[in-house]
Design a protein around this motif. Sequence first.
Motif, PDB file in Angstrom:
ATOM      1  N   ASP A 102       0.807  -1.216   0.000  1.00  0.00           N
ATOM      2  CA  ASP A 102       0.000   0.000   0.000  1.00  0.00           C
ATOM      3  C   ASP A 102       0.843   1.271   0.000  1.00  0.00           C
ATOM      4  N   PRO A 105      -2.739   4.571  -0.454  1.00  0.00           N
ATOM      5  CA  PRO A 105      -3.853   5.121  -1.227  1.00  0.00           C
ATOM      6  C   PRO A 105      -4.960   5.705  -0.346  1.00  0.00           C
ATOM      7  N   GLU A 106      -5.203   5.091   0.802  1.00  0.00           N
ATOM      8  CA  GLU A 106      -6.228   5.602   1.712  1.00  0.00           C
ATOM      9  C   GLU A 106      -5.846   6.972   2.269  1.00  0.00           C
ATOM     10  N   ARG A 126      -6.279   9.497  -0.392  1.00  0.00           N
ATOM     11  CA  ARG A 126      -7.711   9.778  -0.567  1.00  0.00           C
ATOM     12  C   ARG A 126      -8.193  10.809   0.440  1.00  0.00           C
ATOM     13  N   MET A 129     -11.767   8.193  -4.845  1.00  0.00           N
ATOM     14  CA  MET A 129     -11.205   6.834  -4.899  1.00  0.00           C
ATOM     15  C   MET A 129      -9.791   6.915  -5.485  1.00  0.00           C
ATOM     16  N   ARG A 179      -6.421   4.451  -6.602  1.00  0.00           N
ATOM     17  CA  ARG A 179      -5.904   3.105  -6.854  1.00  0.00           C
ATOM     18  C   ARG A 179      -4.562   3.210  -7.564  1.00  0.00           C
ATOM     19  N   ARG A 180      -3.741   2.213  -7.381  1.00  0.00           N
ATOM     20  CA  ARG A 180      -2.444   2.200  -8.057  1.00  0.00           C
ATOM     21  C   ARG A 180      -2.571   1.392  -9.336  1.00  0.00           C
ATOM     22  N   GLU A 239       0.858  -5.316  -5.990  1.00  0.00           N
ATOM     23  CA  GLU A 239      -0.316  -5.015  -5.172  1.00  0.00           C
ATOM     24  C   GLU A 239      -0.400  -6.017  -4.039  1.00  0.00           C
TER      25      GLU A 239
END
Length: 379
Positions: free
Chosen positions: A79, A136-137, A140, A157, A159-160, A183
């Motif tokens: 992450d 990512p969170e 966000r 949202m 995302r990678r 991932e």
Amino acid sequence: MKASRWARAAALLVLVGFTASCGLPRVGPNKREIYSGSVQREGDAFIVSVNDRVTRATAVVPALGFSAAFRNAGIVGSDTIRPGDTLGLTIYENVDDGLLAGQGLNATMLEEVQVDGAGFIFVPYAGRIRAAGNTPEAIRRLITERLADQTPDPQVMVRRVAGDGATVTVTGAVTQQGVFAIERPTRTLSAMLARAGGVAVEPETARVKVIRNGHTGEVWFEELFEDPQADIALRGGDRVLVEADTRSFTALGATGNQTRVRFETQTISAIEAIAQVGGLSPTTGDPTGVFIFRNEPEEIAKQVLGRTDLIGAQRLVYVLDLTEPNGLFLARDFVIRDGDTVYVTEAPFAQWSKALSAVSGTLGLASSLASIADNLNNN
């Protein structure tokens, strides 16, 4: 009369022997000719009869495996965003005419937003956002906070996607070659290969190579599931190459098929090699004359021959006699290696059979010519 018959029989034997020693077709050298090339007879190859000690000394298989540096690399938190990573953003606005969305839309998609060398991304109306080192969170939440003052209740949202950051290149004999992001589900080698659709060759002979920062490690594909330590954690920039095993041996002589044969398993014994080419020829093969020709490395040659004065690789010819009480066991235990030549000599009676056939054919032709001549004279 009896003496005459014995004389004719003796003459026939002499003729057969002469014919057998001449240029009759054959599959290759016989045992006597092979032994004449031994070092003991001023040749350039050592002739070695296979026994239990020889099978142990020569049982060498390709040394594959990852170094400690590969094995000890811990799993990277998938992450964590890094410089060079590429992100995909989707921003939903709770109004019909939002800051980013087009007329009549309430969602905006920003694909392939790359994290720059300093670790930042740029989002319209939110400005430069620190991405590297964040999840990512976390990204966000940062974007949401920046946009909350300008549009009501934004929903973001993150995302990678595959890019230049934490990605792995998978090539070779896989179902789907490509560049894949590391991932959460694909942080280990076996998981990344599954992401690429699995190997496209026989799993038993598939070899997996990983290149990382100029260092290379290689394992058998099956080992990834047999040895947990072989299923190493991946790093951004790793290159994974899957190849079919290219080792082979050559089968010649009185066998069912004379050809170059690829290895179908990680290891193959002499008896399996013979079976792969259809076994010994039932009409000409000599089970006492199975030879394996090999250039043996210095260290192994010293062990096999019990000598310390050898320098460099040596030509060795291993001999198997399948008719001995333990001959089949020795053939089962003797390991064939890449580049070996497996040669089966013809049985001695095979040349005599050819000679008899040649003589019979010659005598039959002579008899036919004599009959034709007699008919011509009578007419």
